[in-house]
Motif scaffolding. Structure first.
Motif, PDB file in Angstrom:
ATOM      1  N   MET A 193       0.851  -1.188   0.000  1.00  0.00           N
ATOM      2  CA  MET A 193       0.000   0.000   0.000  1.00  0.00           C
ATOM      3  C   MET A 193       0.888   1.240   0.000  1.00  0.00           C
ATOM      4  N   ILE A 194       0.766   2.023  -1.054  1.00  0.00           N
ATOM      5  CA  ILE A 194       1.643   3.167  -1.300  1.00  0.00           C
ATOM      6  C   ILE A 194       0.878   4.450  -0.983  1.00  0.00           C
ATOM      7  N   ALA A 195       1.333   5.170   0.043  1.00  0.00           N
ATOM      8  CA  ALA A 195       0.643   6.379   0.479  1.00  0.00           C
ATOM      9  C   ALA A 195       1.265   7.622  -0.131  1.00  0.00           C
ATOM     10  N   HIS A 196       0.412   8.571  -0.485  1.00  0.00           N
ATOM     11  CA  HIS A 196       0.839   9.916  -0.871  1.00  0.00           C
ATOM     12  C   HIS A 196       1.283  10.581   0.423  1.00  0.00           C
ATOM     13  N   PHE A 197       2.564  10.654   0.650  1.00  0.00           N
ATOM     14  CA  PHE A 197       3.098  10.813   2.001  1.00  0.00           C
ATOM     15  C   PHE A 197       3.396  12.273   2.372  1.00  0.00           C
ATOM     16  N   GLU A 198       4.593  12.756   2.084  1.00  0.00           N
ATOM     17  CA  GLU A 198       4.980  14.085   2.562  1.00  0.00           C
ATOM     18  C   GLU A 198       4.050  15.203   2.070  1.00  0.00           C
ATOM     19  N   PRO A 199       3.586  15.191   0.816  1.00  0.00           N
ATOM     20  CA  PRO A 199       2.640  16.241   0.414  1.00  0.00           C
ATOM     21  C   PRO A 199       1.369  16.253   1.247  1.00  0.00           C
TER      22      PRO A 199
ATOM     23  N   ALA B  57     -14.750 -14.096   1.825  1.00  0.00           N
ATOM     24  CA  ALA B  57     -16.043 -14.152   1.147  1.00  0.00           C
ATOM     25  C   ALA B  57     -15.978 -14.952  -0.149  1.00  0.00           C
ATOM     26  N   VAL B  58     -14.787 -15.060  -0.759  1.00  0.00           N
ATOM     27  CA  VAL B  58     -14.644 -15.863  -1.981  1.00  0.00           C
ATOM     28  C   VAL B  58     -14.061 -17.236  -1.683  1.00  0.00           C
ATOM     29  N   GLY B  59     -13.862 -17.549  -0.394  1.00  0.00           N
ATOM     30  CA  GLY B  59     -13.493 -18.903  -0.002  1.00  0.00           C
ATOM     31  C   GLY B  59     -12.030 -19.158   0.225  1.00  0.00           C
ATOM     32  N   ILE B  60     -11.207 -18.098   0.314  1.00  0.00           N
ATOM     33  CA  ILE B  60      -9.790 -18.313   0.606  1.00  0.00           C
ATOM     34  C   ILE B  60      -9.415 -17.508   1.855  1.00  0.00           C
ATOM     35  N   SER B  61      -8.187 -16.986   1.954  1.00  0.00           N
ATOM     36  CA  SER B  61      -7.782 -16.294   3.170  1.00  0.00           C
ATOM     37  C   SER B  61      -6.804 -15.180   2.838  1.00  0.00           C
ATOM     38  N   ALA B  62      -6.367 -14.467   3.878  1.00  0.00           N
ATOM     39  CA  ALA B  62      -5.481 -13.321   3.684  1.00  0.00           C
ATOM     40  C   ALA B  62      -4.653 -13.099   4.940  1.00  0.00           C
ATOM     41  N   THR B  63      -3.638 -12.274   4.808  1.00  0.00           N
ATOM     42  CA  THR B  63      -2.792 -11.902   5.952  1.00  0.00           C
ATOM     43  C   THR B  63      -2.190 -10.524   5.703  1.00  0.00           C
ATOM     44  N   GLY B  64      -2.255  -9.685   6.722  1.00  0.00           N
ATOM     45  CA  GLY B  64      -1.558  -8.409   6.683  1.00  0.00           C
ATOM     46  C   GLY B  64      -0.085  -8.621   6.975  1.00  0.00           C
ATOM     47  N   ILE B  65       0.782  -7.910   6.282  1.00  0.00           N
ATOM     48  CA  ILE B  65       2.229  -8.040   6.446  1.00  0.00           C
ATOM     49  C   ILE B  65       2.794  -6.676   6.835  1.00  0.00           C
ATOM     50  N   GLY B  66       3.219  -6.557   8.075  1.00  0.00           N
ATOM     51  CA  GLY B  66       3.809  -5.305   8.538  1.00  0.00           C
ATOM     52  C   GLY B  66       5.308  -5.252   8.343  1.00  0.00           C
TER      53      GLY B  66
ATOM     54  N   TYR C 283       2.132  -0.597   4.217  1.00  0.00           N
ATOM     55  CA  TYR C 283       1.513  -1.839   4.688  1.00  0.00           C
ATOM     56  C   TYR C 283       1.494  -2.805   3.512  1.00  0.00           C
ATOM     57  N   HIS C 284       1.764  -4.087   3.778  1.00  0.00           N
ATOM     58  CA  HIS C 284       1.699  -5.107   2.746  1.00  0.00           C
ATOM     59  C   HIS C 284       0.600  -6.112   3.084  1.00  0.00           C
ATOM     60  N   PHE C 285       0.158  -6.829   2.054  1.00  0.00           N
ATOM     61  CA  PHE C 285      -0.943  -7.782   2.250  1.00  0.00           C
ATOM     62  C   PHE C 285      -0.781  -8.915   1.254  1.00  0.00           C
ATOM     63  N   THR C 286      -1.324 -10.065   1.591  1.00  0.00           N
ATOM     64  CA  THR C 286      -1.285 -11.204   0.687  1.00  0.00           C
ATOM     65  C   THR C 286      -2.599 -11.966   0.784  1.00  0.00           C
ATOM     66  N   ILE C 287      -3.055 -12.515  -0.350  1.00  0.00           N
ATOM     67  CA  ILE C 287      -4.318 -13.253  -0.428  1.00  0.00           C
ATOM     68  C   ILE C 287      -4.083 -14.551  -1.178  1.00  0.00           C
ATOM     69  N   GLY C 288      -4.567 -15.660  -0.606  1.00  0.00           N
ATOM     70  CA  GLY C 288      -4.394 -16.956  -1.259  1.00  0.00           C
ATOM     71  C   GLY C 288      -5.024 -18.079  -0.465  1.00  0.00           C
TER      72      GLY C 288
END
Length: 628
Positions: free
Chosen positions: A535-541, A571-580, A602-607
């Motif tokens: 997740m890429i944030a528009h940061f300093e501006p 909801a589509v029958g799989i899973s996910a995990t947040g990656i800090g 923040y990173h994330f993965t779904i599978g």
């Protein structure tokens, strides 16, 4: 493509800075005032210009301080952000805050309650239900309660509906509510105790509080963070993770409210002092901030940092305004109320990570009472195919949500499912005809600012979509800037079959499994799913244009986006995990980003998850349970 070439073949482990075991250094420490600091009035003739210049200097200094924290807490291939050498199990924080001697208000345990289909909520909300003990109980049960207990060998631990990095749960919740039959005959402030699924009465408040400032059918939810719970495991980076969790909690609250026909919005005109008084978490004494990490017995670091207050109100209520100035004036008298109970001790010893507390001071939001409260009409999300979702109710889905520990490396996803998930990640929905910018769709509509967070996607196993690097632009105003800020060789082309209303762009066709794994601290889970993302944030501006207090709010936005990804995956029958844990600047290097205009938060993965059969699942609460 040569974007893998910068990654070194041999990596070195981190060397942590030693923690001082003594308390002596606190004698020369600075202090946390827990109040908004104000510069003295200028003495020169042109006071207006002097004040403006001083304000600009102060803002620049604060932004410099925030960027220093952010850079200091980055992970690098050669070293990680400063954290404990190992886990101090003897001082693991109690995951449950309790207010000792506070009157307990038990809530109801819903068993198979009426609940709309999860996927239907993105198109319209059901008729609003009244505030009652039954509906308030279900709201908390489906947002912030325990979802299960896990056990293996001699160990057991609880899970919650709202996700948390490391299952540490730094977020505490408060209900500020008008009288509710069978619960309280007076307006009240109460702390939510998830282990008991009960409210702990903290104070009764003036009877006209709600009738004078809010339409009928409204109540408030306050969220706070205990930094120590995250810092115990993650050290200096813990402040980031606390704010991820605030975002997840806002998302969880918004979805649970939607199931009852309620809407949610952050009351962001209030300042730090307002919300600490409203929730009754203001400190009686100032806390000393050391000049370096210090280990010892410091119970004061277990304080709760007030983050935000949400107003929950009936959907379709139409426009209404909030008199922030009048509301703040009434809240200023809350310090004089009788506050019941005292907070329990969480650990015997602590580590004070000084930079966390300096940063939390710097990002305190001032009162901005001139901000207008805007209740935007509900906007539906885009649709590719509703058939990708299981016929699962919101109640069942949120209580079965889990974080995958491993992924199988073989589960695939149809591109129609991929596109549908991403459509639900868009802030503006599909009905306005405007480009993505304002946050109008569920659950992002809880945030009053325009979207500042995008997603760089590593696609591994999406059938019908080439493997490679993609980019989801969640604010169209940033498109040209992003295109010029990233690598010149990127394609920036819409993939085949991508819906017109989905601003997804193909950057490069490569096998990025190894790349995504290395960038996410060498974790296989980032490469073994169908796709992962940063997740890429528009940061300093954003800090410059909207205020330094947007720093934690950027993490809140990523947390809400992560909450949607969790629910969509299940909801589509799989899973996910947040990656800090990810290597911050190498992520930027892959994209070609320079400077601080954009930062990965923040990173994330779904599978497809790998289930550990050694771990047994038990009901969240004694008695009949339908959500193991």
């Amino acid at each position: 493509m040569t974007i893998l070439q910068f990654i070194p073949n041999t990596l070195r482990h981190q060397t942590h800075h030693h923690l001082s075991p003594t308390k002596k250094s606190l004698c020369t420490a600075t202090t946390m005032s827990f109040s908004s600091s104000k510069s003295p009035p200028p003495t020169i003739q042109n006071q207006e210009n002097s004040s403006l210049n001083q304000e600009n200097v102060d803002t620049k200094n604060l932004i410099t301080q925030i960027i220093k924290y952010h850079n200091q807490t980055k992970h690098f291939f050669t070293k990680y952000s400063r954290a404990p050498h190992g886990l101090d199990w003897a001082n693991q924080p109690d995951p449950f805050r309790r207010y000792i001697s506070s009157p307990l208000l038990p809530l109801l345990h819903p068993t198979r309650p009426e609940s709309p289909l999860y996927s239907s909520l993105f198109h319209s909300l059901p008729p609003s239900k009244p505030i009652s003990i039954s509906n308030l109980s279900q709201f908390l049960y489906d947002s912030l309660s325990l979802s299960a207990w896990k056990t293996t060998g001699f160990s057991s631990w609880s899970l919650r509906v709202n996700p948390s990095s490391g299952n540490l749960h730094p977020t505490e919740a408060y209900i500020i509510c008008p009288p509710v039959a069978s619960l309280s005959s007076s307006c009240f402030v109460a702390h939510y105790a998830p282990k008991l699924h009960s409210l702990e009465l903290r104070s009764e408040i003036p009877s006209g509080f709600f009738t004078n400032f809010f339409p009928e059918g409204c109540f408030l939810v306050g969220l706070s963070s205990i930094f120590w719970r995250e810092a115990w495991k993650y050290g200096e980076r813990g402040f980031r993770y606390c704010n991820h969790d605030v975002g997840h909690a806002i998302g969880a609250v918004s979805m649970a409210a939607a199931g009852l026909g309620w809407d949610v919005k952050v009351l962001d005109g209030l300042g730090f002092e307002d919300i600490e008084k409203l929730m009754g978490v203001q400190l009686e004494e100032e806390m000393a901030i050391p000049d370096r990490p210090v280990k010892g017995e410091f119970p004061e670091v277990e304080f709760e940092h007030p983050d935000c207050v949400l107003v929950v109100y009936p959907s379709g209520i139409g426009e209404f305004d909030v008199d922030y100035k009048g509301l703040s004036l009434v809240i200023s008298g809350f310090s004089e109320l009788e506050w019941k109970g005292r907070a329990n001790r969480l650990s015997k010893e602590h580590v004070v990570w000084d930079i966390i507390y300096r940063t939390s001071e710097a990002v305190k939001k001032p009162f901005t009472g001139d901000d207008k409260f805007v209740n935007d009409p509900f906007v539906s999300a885009g649709v590719v195919s509703g058939s990708v979702y299981k016929d699962i109710s919101l109640h069942e889905l949120v209580r079965k949500r889990r974080s995958a520990v491993d992924m199988d490396g073989k589960t695939t996803m149809a591109k129609e499912t991929f596109y549908q998930i991403l459509l639900h990640c868009m802030p503006s929905g599909s009905e306005t005809g405007d480009k993505e910018r304002k946050q109008l769709a569920l659950p992002f509509r809880a945030l009053p600012w325009e979207s500042e967070v995008h997603a760089a996607l590593f696609v591994h196993r999406v059938v019908g979509l080439p493997s490679g690097l993609y980019f989801l632009v969640r604010n169209a105003e940033h498109f040209d800037d992003l295109k010029s800020a990233t690598r010149s060789e990127f394609k920036w082309e819409k993939p085949e079959g991508c819906p017109d209303g989905l601003p997804l762009y193909e950057l490069a066709r490569i096998d990025c499994r190894e790349l995504s794994k290395r960038l996410s601290c060498h974790q296989d889970i980032a490469s073994d799913g169908c796709f992962s993302l940063g997740m890429i944030a528009h940061f300093e501006p954003t800090l410059q244009n909207k205020g330094v207090w947007m720093y934690p709010r950027l993490f809140w936005e990523t947390g809400i986006l992560g909450q949607v990804l969790y629910l969509e995956a299940h909801a589509v029958g799989i899973s996910a995990t947040g990656i800090g844990c990810f290597f911050d600047d190498p992520v930027h290097e892959v994209l070609g980003l320079r400077g601080s205009d954009y930062q990965s938060l923040y990173h994330f993965t779904i599978g497809g998850p790998v289930i550990d059969k050694r771990i047994m699942s038990l009901p969240a609460y004694p008695g009949p349970e339908d959500d193991q």
